[in-house]
Design a protein around this motif. Structure first.
Motif, PDB file in Angstrom:
ATOM      1  N   THR A 219      10.959  30.929  -7.318  1.00 43.38           N
ATOM      2  CA  THR A 219      11.705  31.566  -7.537  1.00 43.38           C
ATOM      3  C   THR A 219      11.608  32.111  -9.021  1.00 43.38           C
ATOM      4  OG1 THR A 219      13.089  31.574  -5.145  1.00 43.38           O
ATOM      5  CG2 THR A 219      13.551  33.024  -7.129  1.00 43.38           C
ATOM      6  N   GLY A 220      11.374  32.815  -9.814  1.00 47.38           N
ATOM      7  CA  GLY A 220      11.984  33.487 -10.730  1.00 47.38           C
ATOM      8  C   GLY A 220      10.380  33.293 -11.771  1.00 47.38           C
ATOM      9  N   HIS A 221       9.247  32.882 -10.983  1.00 45.77           N
ATOM     10  CA  HIS A 221       8.282  32.812 -11.804  1.00 45.77           C
ATOM     11  C   HIS A 221       6.835  34.361 -11.354  1.00 45.77           C
ATOM     12  CE1 HIS A 221       8.487  29.048 -13.598  1.00 45.77           C
ATOM     13  NE2 HIS A 221       9.461  28.573 -13.289  1.00 45.77           N
ATOM     14  N   LYS A 222       6.178  34.212 -11.966  1.00 40.08           N
ATOM     15  CA  LYS A 222       5.140  35.661 -11.448  1.00 40.08           C
ATOM     16  C   LYS A 222       3.684  34.450 -11.434  1.00 40.08           C
ATOM     17  CE  LYS A 222       6.007  38.497 -14.495  1.00 40.08           C
ATOM     18  NZ  LYS A 222       5.967  39.599 -15.020  1.00 40.08           N
ATOM     19  N   THR A 223       2.704  35.407 -10.717  1.00 38.01           N
ATOM     20  CA  THR A 223       1.616  34.617 -11.018  1.00 38.01           C
ATOM     21  C   THR A 223       0.996  35.249 -12.379  1.00 38.01           C
ATOM     22  OG1 THR A 223       1.228  35.585  -8.207  1.00 38.01           O
ATOM     23  CG2 THR A 223      -0.566  34.447  -9.772  1.00 38.01           C
ATOM     24  N   GLU A 224       1.154  36.283 -12.473  1.00 40.70           N
ATOM     25  CA  GLU A 224       0.278  35.976 -14.759  1.00 40.70           C
ATOM     26  C   GLU A 224       1.351  34.864 -14.864  1.00 40.70           C
ATOM     27  OE1 GLU A 224       1.989  38.114 -12.609  1.00 40.70           O
ATOM     28  OE2 GLU A 224       1.248  39.820 -11.718  1.00 40.70           O
ATOM     29  N   ASP A 225       1.955  33.727 -14.457  1.00 39.03           N
ATOM     30  CA  ASP A 225       2.736  32.866 -15.942  1.00 39.03           C
ATOM     31  C   ASP A 225       1.049  31.711 -15.343  1.00 39.03           C
ATOM     32  OD1 ASP A 225       4.608  34.772 -16.499  1.00 39.03           O
ATOM     33  OD2 ASP A 225       5.578  34.051 -15.252  1.00 39.03           O
ATOM     34  N   TYR A 226       0.375  31.381 -14.662  1.00 34.10           N
ATOM     35  CA  TYR A 226      -0.445  30.355 -14.574  1.00 34.10           C
ATOM     36  C   TYR A 226      -1.485  30.804 -14.608  1.00 34.10           C
ATOM     37  CZ  TYR A 226       3.416  28.620 -11.253  1.00 34.10           C
ATOM     38  OH  TYR A 226       5.011  27.820 -11.152  1.00 34.10           O
ATOM     39  N   LEU A 227      -2.326  29.878 -15.511  1.00 27.44           N
ATOM     40  CA  LEU A 227      -3.757  29.939 -15.224  1.00 27.44           C
ATOM     41  C   LEU A 227      -3.967  28.982 -14.259  1.00 27.44           C
ATOM     42  CD1 LEU A 227      -6.402  29.609 -17.694  1.00 27.44           C
ATOM     43  CD2 LEU A 227      -5.948  27.186 -17.871  1.00 27.44           C
ATOM     44  N   LEU A 228      -4.847  30.251 -13.959  1.00 21.66           N
ATOM     45  CA  LEU A 228      -5.432  29.814 -12.068  1.00 21.66           C
ATOM     46  C   LEU A 228      -6.768  28.588 -13.020  1.00 21.66           C
ATOM     47  CD1 LEU A 228      -5.384  33.260 -10.170  1.00 21.66           C
ATOM     48  CD2 LEU A 228      -3.669  31.363 -10.899  1.00 21.66           C
ATOM     49  N   PHE A 229      -6.929  27.411 -12.342  1.00 21.47           N
ATOM     50  CA  PHE A 229      -8.128  26.696 -12.518  1.00 21.47           C
ATOM     51  C   PHE A 229      -8.995  26.665 -11.366  1.00 21.47           C
ATOM     52  CE2 PHE A 229      -9.758  22.645 -13.108  1.00 21.47           C
ATOM     53  CZ  PHE A 229     -10.516  22.056 -14.211  1.00 21.47           C
ATOM     54  N   TRP A 230     -10.514  27.331 -10.943  1.00 18.29           N
ATOM     55  CA  TRP A 230     -10.864  27.011  -9.225  1.00 18.29           C
ATOM     56  C   TRP A 230     -11.701  25.905  -9.864  1.00 18.29           C
ATOM     57  CZ3 TRP A 230     -11.242  29.522  -4.784  1.00 18.29           C
ATOM     58  CH2 TRP A 230     -12.602  29.191  -4.489  1.00 18.29           C
ATOM     59  N   ILE A 231     -12.471  24.915  -8.811  1.00 21.29           N
ATOM     60  CA  ILE A 231     -13.128  23.401  -8.624  1.00 21.29           C
ATOM     61  C   ILE A 231     -14.269  24.886  -7.203  1.00 21.29           C
ATOM     62  CG2 ILE A 231     -13.884  21.884  -7.851  1.00 21.29           C
ATOM     63  CD1 ILE A 231     -10.651  20.897  -8.333  1.00 21.29           C
TER      64      ILE A 231
END
Length: 506
Positions: A219-231
C-alpha cells in the motif's frame, strides 16, 4: 539433471492417486514429445494398470493451453500438462502443470540483480519464466548473501513473484487469475486463500497476476516505482509483461547467454504496431472473430460480447473456427477487413504482417469499436479481465463523422441496412456466397466494393470472378470432335518412320 526430478514423477503420481483418477491425458509440446515414452513408462510403473495413460501431442491450438478437446476424445478425467504453459483457467477438466527445470547460473543471476539494484537505485520486482521457478529458493539465498557482503543500501528492496500453483481446477470455488489480477486489499486485515490446493496468506496491498505468477505491491506504492527484472527468454510471456506494464522499466536476464538486456526499443515498436492495428480496425466494415481456443474458461462469453460490440458499432461479424490461424487459412476469407483472435493471452498476439488482413486482440477490439474511447496506455492481455468491463461499453449510435488516421480525413461509418439481414450461424458465409452468385447479372457499378461492403453478400457480388458462367452468346451446342487415340509415344494417326521402330537396324 535427474529425469524423474525434471518431470516431477513423484508429485504427479501423488496428484493422480490422491484424486483417484483412472484415465489421465499427458500433454506434451513438440520439443518434449521425444521424452513422452519414458515419462509414460515411469508413471505406469508407479501407478500400475489401474490407471490408463494417454499421450497427447500436436494440440489444435496453442501448446501452452490445456487441450481439453483432445482429452475428451479419450474420456480423460484430468490432464497433466508438460512444458511452457499460459496457466489459463480450464473449463471442464482439472490440470496439473509440470513446467520443467531449465538450467541457470544462480550466482551470476544474483550478481546481475545486485548490479541493477545499485545502478538504477530503484526497488526490484523479480519475474521469471515458469521453468526457472525451481531455482527461486537458491536465488533468494544467493542474493541475500551478495547484498550482505557488499553492504548494499538496505532501503531498497528486492521482491520476488510467486507461482500461483501447479494445479488448476475448473470449479468456481477456486481463485481465478482474473481475481488475482484485480483484487485490491485496502484494509490492513489479512486474507487467506487457496491456490492449487496450497493455502496462502495475502497481505495488504495491490495484487497482480500474469502468466501463472502473482506478486504484491505494498500500500502506498505503484508498479511504476519498481524495476521489473525478467529471468528468461524473449518469448510470448515476456511480451505480455512488456505490454501490460509498458510504463515500467524492464530489464531481461538471459540465462543461456548470462547477460542483461534492455528491450525499450522493442517495447516501443510493439506498442506502436498495436496502436496502428487499432486504427486499422476502426475503418473495418466486416470483422472475422477467430475462435483460438475451445478450452479456456469464458471463451464463449467473450465471443458473444464481441458480436454485440461489433454489431453496436455498425459492422458485420462472422465467427470462424479453424485451429491455429495462418496466412493461407485466413486468405480464404478476403471479405474480412480485420480479425479478432479470441485465445489465451500468450497466443492472441499474432505477428500478422504476412496476413492479408490484420489480427487484433479483444482488448484492441474494445478500443476500436467503442465510439469515443481513447487509449490511455493501459493494455489488457487476458480476455477474462474484459468480460466485466465490456458490458458498460455501449455505443450511442451517433452518426457524427470521425477522423481516420489511416485515410487521412473524416469518414462516416456505414450502418447496415435493416432489410439486409443475413442468415446467422455456421453456414452464414456459404449462404452469403449463394446469394451473391444469384446477383451476378446486376449492374456491377451498383454494388459496393470491398472497402465499402458491409456484408459478405455485397463483397462476393462485387468480385470480378463469380464462378463458371454458363451463358453464351450462341446457345446452340457445338459439334463434337474426335480426339486422338493411342499412347503418347505414338498415336494411331501418326506415321512412324522405319528407323524409329523398335529393333530397326541402319
Amino acid at each position: 539433471m535427474d529425469f524423474e526430478s525434471k518431470y516431477e514423477i513423484s508429485s504427479t503420481v501423488d496428484f493422480i492417486r490422491g484424486r483417484t483418477f483412472t484415465r489421465v491425458a499427458l500433454q506434451f509440446p513438440d520439443e518434449l514429445l521425444k521424452d513422452s515414452p519414458r515419462v509414460a513408462k515411469a508413471l505406469r510403473s508407479e501407478l500400475g494398470k489401474a490407471v490408463r495413460l494417454y499421450v497427447m501431442a500436436d494440440a489444435a491450438y496453442g501448446s501452452c493451453c490445456v487441450d481439453e478437446i483432445g482429452a475428451s476424445h479419450v474420456d480423460a478425467e484430468c490432464v497433466v500438462h508438460y512444458g511452457h504453459a499460459c496457466m489459463s483457467r480450464t473449463s471442464t477438466l482439472p490440470a496439473k502443470f509440470v513446467f520443467g527445470k531449465a538450467s541457470i547460473d544462480v550466482k551470476d543471476c544474483a550478481e546481475s540483480l545486485s548490479h541493477c539494484l545499485s545502478s538504477f537505485n530503484k526497488p526490484i520486482m523479480v519475474l521469471y519464466g515458469l521453468h526457472y521457478a525451481h531455482a527461486l529458493v537458491n536465488l533468494k539465498a544467493e542474493v541475500a548473501e551478495s547484498l550482505l557482503s557488499s553492504h548494499s543500501n538496505s532501503s531498497l528492496k528486492i521482491s520476488y513473484a510467486e507461482v500461483v500453483g501447479t494445479v488448476i481446477y475448473p470449479s468456481v470455488d477456486h481463485l481465478t487469475e482474473k481475481a488475482q489480477v484485480s483484487s485490491q486489499y485496502d484494509s490492513l486485515s489479512k486474507t487467506r486463500i487457496t491456490v492449487g490446493g496450497d493455502e496462502r496468506e495475502m497481505k495488504s496491498g495491490t495484487y497482480y497476476g500474469l502468466g501463472g505468477l502473482s506478486w504484491n505491491i505494498p500500500t502506498g506504492h505503484k508498479t511504476e516505482d519498481y524495476l521489473l527484472f525478467w529471468i528468461g527468454p524473449e518469448n510470448t510471456a515476456f511480451t505480455n509483461i512488456m505490454l501490460t506494464f509498458n510504463n515500467c522499466k524492464i530489464i531481461r536476464y538471459d540465462a543461456d547467454k548470462k547477460c542483461l538486456l534492455e528491450h525499450l526499443s522493442n517495447q516501443t515498436r510493439i506498442l506502436r504496431r498495436r496502436y496502428y492495428l487499432v486504427e486499422r480496425a476502426k475503418d473495418a466494415n466486416i470483422v472475422g472473430i477467430l475462435v483460438g481456443t475451445l478450452g479456456v474458461a469464458g471463451y464463449l462469453h467473450i465471443i458473444e460480447q464481441m458480436k454485440e460490440l461489433i454489431k453496436s458499432a455498425g459492422k458485420k461479424s462472422y465467427t470462424l473456427v479453424m485451429g491455429r490461424p495462418n496466412p493461407a487459412k485466413l486468405a480464404n476469407f478476403p471479405e474480412c477487413d480485420i480479425f479478432v483472435s479470441v485465445s489465451c493471452a500468450q497466443t492472441a498476439l499474432l505477428d500478422s504482417k504476412e496476413f492479408l488482413a490484420p489480427v487484433i486482440t479483444p482488448f484492441e477490439a474494445v478500443l476500436a469499436f467503442t465510439r469515443g474511447r481513447q487509449w490511455t496506455g493501459e493494455y489488457v492481455v487476458n480476455f477474462q479481465d474484459l468480460i466485466a468491463s465490456i458490458g458498460s461499453e455501449v455505443n450511442e449510435g451517433t452518426e457524427e463523422a470521425r477522423f481516420s488516421f489511416i485515410k487521412g480525413g473524416y469518414v462516416e461509418d456505414i450502418k447496415p441496412q435493416e432489410n439486409d439481414r443475413e442468415e446467422e450461424g455456421s453456414l452464414a458465409l456459404a449462404a452469403a456466397t449463394d446469394k451473391a452468385l444469384s446477383l451476378q447479372n446486376q449492374d456491377p457499378t451498383s454494388i459496393l466494393f470491398k472497402r465499402n461492403a458491409t456484408s459478405g453478400t455485397m463483397f462476393f457480388a462485387a468480385r470480378t470472378y463469380q464462378g463458371l458462367n454458363m451463358q453464351y452468346e450462341n446457345p446452340a451446342p457445338q459439334s463434337y470432335v474426335i480426339g486422338r487415340s493411342g499412347r503418347a509415344a505414338g498415336y494411331l494417326d501418326e506415321e512412324r518412320k522405319a528407323e524409329d521402330l523398335p529393333g530397326a537396324v541402319e
